[in-house]
Design an enzyme around this catalytic site. Structure first.
Site, short mmCIF file in Angstrom:
data_model
loop_
_atom_site.label_atom_id
_atom_site.label_comp_id
_atom_site.label_asym_id
_atom_site.label_seq_id
_atom_site.Cartn_x
_atom_site.Cartn_y
_atom_site.Cartn_z
N GLY A 1 0.93 -1.23 0.03
CA GLY A 1 0.13 0.11 0.01
C GLY A 1 0.67 1.29 0.15
CG ASP A 2 5.46 2.92 0.92
OD1 ASP A 2 5.45 3.63 2.01
OD2 ASP A 2 5.93 3.51 -0.12
#
Length: 286
Positions: free
Chosen positions: A240-241
């Site tokens: 999700g980064d």
């Protein structure tokens, strides 16, 4: 005050490690002297250890100076700087993958840990959803207001001290109300030992994640960040980064950011060193 020479197996790019540390204004780094002063706390005793790079990329050597029990100090510094990790094995692993060029370009980049697990968690919470510049400003404001300075090196405030703060006090520093509540809540858990960072060191990733995710303010990104940069776990890939998504898009010349399904497929061959894939991808866009 004692001095000790430490040799580790190469490659190990200490200058690159110092570069990354120097991004944080709270760190005491002197690039030209290849020196970093590390704040360490042992049973409430604060000490500053000096680490000076005296070797090369292929033959890394360090001069350590400190004023505390030699064995425990060296053990903690070895953990922080990951001197016990043979980066050459990791490098060789990636030579058979699509990230080969990336690993050649950033050869010998170590995963350097945050200096203390509690401050690592607090820093992650402060940095959530902020641009990097303001995140560092806010963290610096927090530490310089409530932390302690010793020999020109800043120490984060203890969990006990942060647990005593009020939301209003943190709001004055420009914390959002919610972020202030999260920071104080985590400090209360750490001060009462419901969060035991020492015990976490011997627990598997999934168990640590399970424990942390229940806490208000801690989501998957913070958990993965903590496992990687507070505990030095080698196999994490925060899908999700945004930084990792952007780095993959750039590295693989994609028209848009990769989908979760694409990322799952990419990362398969990078096991069991996903943390290093993450680190080198971040490096590629820094």
């Amino acid at each position: 005050m004692w001095e000790e020479k430490v040799s580790v197996s190469g490659p190990y790019d200490f200058d690159l490690a110092l570069n990354r540390l120097a991004l944080d204004p709270l760190h005491s780094v002197e690039m030209e002297k290849r020196l970093v002063r590390v704040p360490l706390v042992f049973k409430n005793k604060k000490i500053v250890a000096e680490v000076i790079g005296t070797g090369s990329l292929e033959n890394p050597e360090f001069l350590i100076r400190a004023d505390h029990d030699k064995e425990t100090t060296l053990q903690r510094l070895t953990e922080i700087f990951q001197w016990n990790v043979a980066l050459i094995h990791i490098h060789e692993h990636f030579q058979t993958t699509e990230l080969k060029n990336l690993f050649n370009e950033h050869y010998g980049t170590p995963l350097v840990l945050e200096f203390d697990p509690f401050s690592s968690l607090i820093k992650s919470i402060i940095h959530q959803q902020l641009n990097l510049k303001f995140a560092f400003t806010l963290t610096e404001r927090f530490v310089k207001t409530y932390g302690e300075e010793l020999d020109g090196v800043w120490f984060y405030p203890s969990p006990e001290k942060v647990a005593q703060l009020t939301v209003e006090e943190l709001r004055e520093l420009q914390f959002s109300g919610r972020k202030a509540e999260y920071v104080i809540g985590i400090a209360e858990l750490a001060a009462s030992r419901q969060l035991d960072f020492e015990k976490m060191k011997s627990k598997p990733d999934a168990e640590v994640a399970q424990e942390l995710i229940k806490i208000r303010g801690i989501g998957p990104w913070t958990v993965e960040n903590f496992l990687m940069f507070a505990l030095g776990r080698p196999n994490l890939f925060p899908m999700g980064d945004i930084g990792i998504q952007n780095a993959l898009k750039k590295y693989f010349n994609l028209d848009e950011k990769p989908t979760p399904a694409q990322m799952e497929k990419y990362k398969e061959p990078w096991n069991p060193y996903l943390s290093y894939a993450s680190l080198y991808l971040w490096r590629s866009i820094e």
